[in-house]
Design a protein around this motif. Structure first.
Motif, mmCIF file in Angstrom:
data_model
loop_
_atom_site.group_PDB
_atom_site.id
_atom_site.type_symbol
_atom_site.label_atom_id
_atom_site.label_comp_id
_atom_site.label_asym_id
_atom_site.label_seq_id
_atom_site.Cartn_x
_atom_site.Cartn_y
_atom_site.Cartn_z
ATOM 1 N N GLU A 1 0.853 4.359 -2.806
ATOM 2 C CA GLU A 1 0.677 5.790 -2.522
ATOM 3 C C GLU A 1 1.775 6.607 -3.204
ATOM 4 O O GLU A 1 1.521 7.697 -3.733
ATOM 5 N N LYS B 1 0.816 -1.214 0.000
ATOM 6 C CA LYS B 1 0.000 0.000 0.000
ATOM 7 C C LYS B 1 0.852 1.267 0.000
ATOM 8 O O LYS B 1 0.490 2.270 -0.617
ATOM 9 N N LYS C 1 0.923 6.949 -6.842
ATOM 10 C CA LYS C 1 -0.124 7.947 -7.113
ATOM 11 C C LYS C 1 0.438 9.375 -7.089
ATOM 12 O O LYS C 1 -0.041 10.246 -7.799
#
Length: 258
Positions: A140, A136, A143
């Motif tokens: 991030e 995860k 992104k």
């Protein structure tokens, strides 16, 4: 010590659903021992207790064991094959709205590279890359889309000028490229695979898996492809039993589902 590591693998699976049995044990133990030593923690049991209590330690652990080595247009000659041969063939078969999955996408270099490469053939408005990774924290970062000069070194000059903004010594991918990628967490060894994809890209990740785990993943990719779809793997990998699974080998790194 053997029991200690066996306990550790089970505890980590219960905590993260990451199955360390699927990774080559010698390599993985070396990485984990280095990380534990860095924090001066004694033994696997104490380390498990520590990452249960400390979110920073937990996130660091997941990022450290899920191997994240990535760069844009890694192995440029293979991307040239994708550009000159694979994309035109897929567009001819399936039209401009290709379903593409970038599996184990790491920091986003690969799915963003796919958008840029495909943009030479179809409008950005028709491009949507599905990009997944187990980590995860890494997703991030993907992104955010901020990269070092080294990461973007292999991007063709025209695409670098068109789709990146210079921010200090770094490069930020433009929003028009970001909009073409949908990021989602996914565990290749545990989660359900999506279906009917025209292109699946998974490069230089499975080298860390055991042969048994590799076979399972390659078989699942086969099931995920539409007929006529293509799997693009890394320069450090090969599918030894591709015929048995059902693939046709198009070239060294491209395998087709008939």
């Amino acid at each position: 010590m053997v029991y200690d590591y066996e306990y550790f693998k089970k505890a980590i699976y219960d905590l993260t659903k990451i199955d360390l049995n699927a990774y080559k044990e010698k390599q993985m133990k070396r990485r984990i021992d280095t990380l534990i030593g860095k924090h001066g923690i004694s033994g696997y049991n104490n380390y498990v207790d520590a990452i249960k209590k400390d979110k920073v330690l937990f996130d660091e652990f997941v990022g450290y064991i899920t191997i994240n080595v990535s760069e844009f247009y890694r192995n440029p000659e293979q991307w040239e094959t994708l550009d000159k041969e694979v994309f035109p063939e897929l567009i001819k078969k399936f039209g401009q709205n290709l379903k593409i999955w970038s599996a184990a996408c790491s920091t986003g270099d690969e799915p963003y590279s796919l958008v840029m490469a495909l943009s030479k053939h179809v409008p950005l408005s028709k491009i949507n890359i599905y990009a997944t990774d187990i980590d995860k924290v890494i997703l991030e970062k993907a992104k955010v889309g901020l990269y070092s000069e080294k990461s973007v070194a292999s991007v063709p000059a025209d695409l670098k000028a068109k789709y990146f903004e210079k921010v200090g010594g770094s490069y930020r991918i433009k929003d028009e490229i970001k909009k073409c990628v949908t990021f989602q967490q996914h565990n290749l060894l545990k989660d359900k695979y999506p279906t009917d994809y025209h292109l699946i890209v998974c490069r230089n990740v499975l080298i860390y898996f055991t042969e048994e785990a590799k076979d399972v993943v390659f078989e699942k990719y086969f099931d995920s492809l539409a007929g006529g779809g293509i799997l693009f793997i890394g320069s450090t990998e090969q599918i030894m039993n591709y015929k048995e699974i059902g693939y046709m080998r198009k070239s060294s790194f491209f395998y087709e589902k008939p």
